[in-house]
Design an enzyme around this catalytic site. Sequence first.
Site, mmCIF file in Angstrom:
data_model
loop_
_atom_site.group_PDB
_atom_site.id
_atom_site.type_symbol
_atom_site.label_atom_id
_atom_site.label_comp_id
_atom_site.label_asym_id
_atom_site.label_seq_id
_atom_site.Cartn_x
_atom_site.Cartn_y
_atom_site.Cartn_z
ATOM 1 N N ASN A 159 0.810 -1.227 0.000
ATOM 2 C CA ASN A 159 0.000 0.000 0.000
ATOM 3 C C ASN A 159 0.842 1.276 0.000
ATOM 4 O O ASN A 159 0.363 2.328 -0.411
ATOM 5 C CB ASN A 159 -0.909 0.054 1.247
ATOM 6 C CG ASN A 159 -2.017 -0.988 1.176
ATOM 7 O OD1 ASN A 159 -2.723 -1.107 0.179
ATOM 8 N ND2 ASN A 159 -2.152 -1.773 2.236
ATOM 9 N N ASN B 128 -4.021 0.893 -12.857
ATOM 10 C CA ASN B 128 -4.435 -0.338 -12.191
ATOM 11 C C ASN B 128 -5.958 -0.457 -12.272
ATOM 12 O O ASN B 128 -6.666 0.511 -11.943
ATOM 13 C CB ASN B 128 -3.986 -0.267 -10.716
ATOM 14 C CG ASN B 128 -4.032 -1.589 -9.994
ATOM 15 O OD1 ASN B 128 -3.787 -2.639 -10.595
ATOM 16 N ND2 ASN B 128 -4.343 -1.562 -8.711
ATOM 17 N N GLU B 129 -6.422 -1.591 -12.757
ATOM 18 C CA GLU B 129 -7.861 -1.906 -12.738
ATOM 19 C C GLU B 129 -8.728 -0.862 -13.445
ATOM 20 O O GLU B 129 -9.746 -0.425 -12.919
ATOM 21 C CB GLU B 129 -8.324 -2.107 -11.287
ATOM 22 C CG GLU B 129 -7.537 -3.183 -10.565
ATOM 23 C CD GLU B 129 -7.997 -3.443 -9.134
ATOM 24 O OE1 GLU B 129 -8.927 -2.768 -8.670
ATOM 25 O OE2 GLU B 129 -7.416 -4.333 -8.493
ATOM 26 N N MET C 182 2.985 2.822 -1.622
ATOM 27 C CA MET C 182 3.281 3.698 -2.764
ATOM 28 C C MET C 182 2.028 4.176 -3.500
ATOM 29 O O MET C 182 2.115 4.792 -4.558
ATOM 30 C CB MET C 182 4.262 3.003 -3.727
ATOM 31 C CG MET C 182 5.657 2.855 -3.110
ATOM 32 S SD MET C 182 6.860 2.027 -4.164
ATOM 33 C CE MET C 182 7.273 3.318 -5.327
ATOM 34 N N LYS C 183 0.860 3.850 -2.925
ATOM 35 C CA LYS C 183 -0.399 4.267 -3.558
ATOM 36 C C LYS C 183 -0.668 5.756 -3.304
ATOM 37 O O LYS C 183 -0.138 6.336 -2.353
ATOM 38 C CB LYS C 183 -1.551 3.415 -3.020
ATOM 39 C CG LYS C 183 -1.438 1.951 -3.462
ATOM 40 C CD LYS C 183 -2.457 1.054 -2.775
ATOM 41 C CE LYS C 183 -2.300 -0.391 -3.236
ATOM 42 N NZ LYS C 183 -3.113 -1.343 -2.457
ATOM 43 N N HIS D 210 3.941 0.296 -7.316
ATOM 44 C CA HIS D 210 2.518 -0.048 -7.373
ATOM 45 C C HIS D 210 1.771 0.975 -6.557
ATOM 46 O O HIS D 210 1.935 0.958 -5.348
ATOM 47 C CB HIS D 210 2.304 -1.455 -6.831
ATOM 48 C CG HIS D 210 0.876 -1.865 -6.763
ATOM 49 N ND1 HIS D 210 0.181 -2.290 -7.867
ATOM 50 C CD2 HIS D 210 -0.003 -1.888 -5.744
ATOM 51 C CE1 HIS D 210 -1.064 -2.590 -7.511
ATOM 52 N NE2 HIS D 210 -1.213 -2.351 -6.231
ATOM 53 N N TRP E 213 1.417 -11.761 -3.601
ATOM 54 C CA TRP E 213 0.798 -10.670 -2.838
ATOM 55 C C TRP E 213 0.854 -11.012 -1.359
ATOM 56 O O TRP E 213 -0.111 -11.433 -0.739
ATOM 57 C CB TRP E 213 -0.624 -10.387 -3.325
ATOM 58 C CG TRP E 213 -0.981 -8.944 -3.068
ATOM 59 C CD1 TRP E 213 -1.952 -8.460 -2.237
ATOM 60 C CD2 TRP E 213 -0.340 -7.792 -3.631
ATOM 61 N NE1 TRP E 213 -1.931 -7.067 -2.242
ATOM 62 C CE2 TRP E 213 -0.955 -6.638 -3.091
ATOM 63 C CE3 TRP E 213 0.721 -7.604 -4.541
ATOM 64 C CZ2 TRP E 213 -0.570 -5.327 -3.433
ATOM 65 C CZ3 TRP E 213 1.107 -6.315 -4.872
ATOM 66 C CH2 TRP E 213 0.455 -5.210 -4.320
ATOM 67 N N GLU F 26 0.563 -10.146 -8.519
ATOM 68 C CA GLU F 26 -0.025 -10.182 -7.166
ATOM 69 C C GLU F 26 -0.504 -11.593 -6.812
ATOM 70 O O GLU F 26 -1.601 -11.782 -6.303
ATOM 71 C CB GLU F 26 -1.214 -9.209 -7.071
ATOM 72 C CG GLU F 26 -0.891 -7.799 -7.495
ATOM 73 C CD GLU F 26 -2.031 -6.813 -7.318
ATOM 74 O OE1 GLU F 26 -3.016 -7.134 -6.629
ATOM 75 O OE2 GLU F 26 -1.930 -5.718 -7.880
HETATM 76 C C1 XIL Z 1 -4.796 -4.408 -1.359
HETATM 77 C C2 XIL Z 1 -3.948 -4.404 -0.095
HETATM 78 O O1 XIL Z 1 -3.235 -5.608 0.009
HETATM 79 C C3 XIL Z 1 -4.835 -4.201 1.107
HETATM 80 O O2 XIL Z 1 -4.041 -4.064 2.279
HETATM 81 C C4 XIL Z 1 -5.703 -2.965 0.931
HETATM 82 O O3 XIL Z 1 -6.641 -2.890 1.975
HETATM 83 C C5 XIL Z 1 -6.452 -3.005 -0.399
HETATM 84 O O4 XIL Z 1 -5.529 -3.227 -1.454
HETATM 85 N N1 XIL Z 1 -5.394 -5.425 -6.260
HETATM 86 C C6 XIL Z 1 -4.375 -4.503 -6.147
HETATM 87 C C7 XIL Z 1 -3.749 -4.276 -4.841
HETATM 88 O O5 XIL Z 1 -3.916 -3.957 -7.159
HETATM 89 O O6 XIL Z 1 -3.305 -2.955 -4.678
HETATM 90 C C8 XIL Z 1 -4.685 -4.647 -3.720
HETATM 91 O O7 XIL Z 1 -3.983 -4.514 -2.480
HETATM 92 C C9 XIL Z 1 -5.224 -6.036 -3.911
HETATM 93 C C10 XIL Z 1 -6.001 -6.126 -5.183
#
Ligand code: XIL
Length: 359
Positions: free
Chosen positions: A70, A155-156, A72-73, A106, A319, A263
């Site tokens: 988390n 991402n997503e 680097m978000k 990430h 992950w 992940e």
């Molecule tokens: C997750 C983390 O692991 C958690 O701690 C946080 O609460 C939510 O995010 N896809 C992603 C990651 O790209 O950033 C996510 O990580 C999991 C799903």
Amino acid sequence: MKVVIWAVFLGVLVSGCYSVLDESPHISERSLRKTANFPIGTSLRFLPFIVDQRLKALHEHHFDSYTAGNDMKMHRVMPFDNEFNFQTVDAIVAYTQQNDQRLFGHNLIWHSSTPKWVVEKARKDPQWLANFMREYIHAYVGRYKGLVHGWDVVNEGINTHGGGYRTDSIWYEILGEKYIEQAFHYAHEADPDAVLFYNDFNTERDMAKFDFMLSMVKDLQARGVPISGIGFQMHIRMDIPDEVIAETLQKAADTGLQIHLSEVDVIFNTHNDSKGGGVENFTVLTPEMRAAQREKYKNLVRMYREIVPKKQQYGITFWGFNDRDTWIKKFFAMIDWPTLYDEDLQAKPALLGVLEGLD
Ligand code: XIL
């Protein structure tokens, strides 16, 4: 003065002793990073990782790539209006440099980690968001130019199920689909050598989602957008057929781009892709389940090695690597055992499965 020197001396001595006492017992498992011929990574939370001797020893033993779970978000790096907070990222950079590990970024743009203040400001002043995105990416990627090896730029960006751009995202809502290519351009401008990924989940199993992603990626490539890779999150389940995973890996590899399993975890229970949503079919991990998970991990790693050409193997990132700290239990509020080490940080058959897949 003497007292101070003595106190410091004692402090050093005691912390030295503690680190000897804390030192984890010899790790007898074979090292993943030494067995693999591509980078092997895991996501981590810098705190408490950095003060946990056992975690650190296991990390150094097995992994040569670091992804922040988390830290680097956007909500962490810019929690308040226009105020960067780079403290933790700087510490992660220093740690990975010291340990000769690749640092993977990430992520840059993700609906789910976009801070509230950004959403509110963008709704009031739609013009502002485009500038903000450019400045954010330029400043962030530019600061770590040459230090962060690659980034999940977007991402997503695709809907949770099926095809189509994700509409529940402020980036899409205000900027339209263009935000995706713009983000890649800005990241490339800030660090031309960084490896730039589009990263998403369920693309190894939901063919409509995969097809949409593939045509989006091919279109970006055709128009010269600086995308260098596809990230498959690979939060897979035991019952996701290997054939489907193989087919998507093959088609993705055919683009010639880098392929990152970004992940990885292998889940037993069924979640519904949203926070707190899931069905707990399994409440106890049996020896049969442990053995089946070993097989699943082995097959996944084998498929990656066999299908993705060597020069496109960006690596495999787990992950998290232990069932104590896995995000699955907290996020979906259910029990599970998705990783390579158990709750007591002891190796599971799953670890052997990965090693077999790497052999
Ligand atoms: C997750 C983390 O692991 C958690 O701690 C946080 O609460 C939510 O995010 N896809 C992603 C990651 O790209 O950033 C996510 O990580 C999991 C799903």
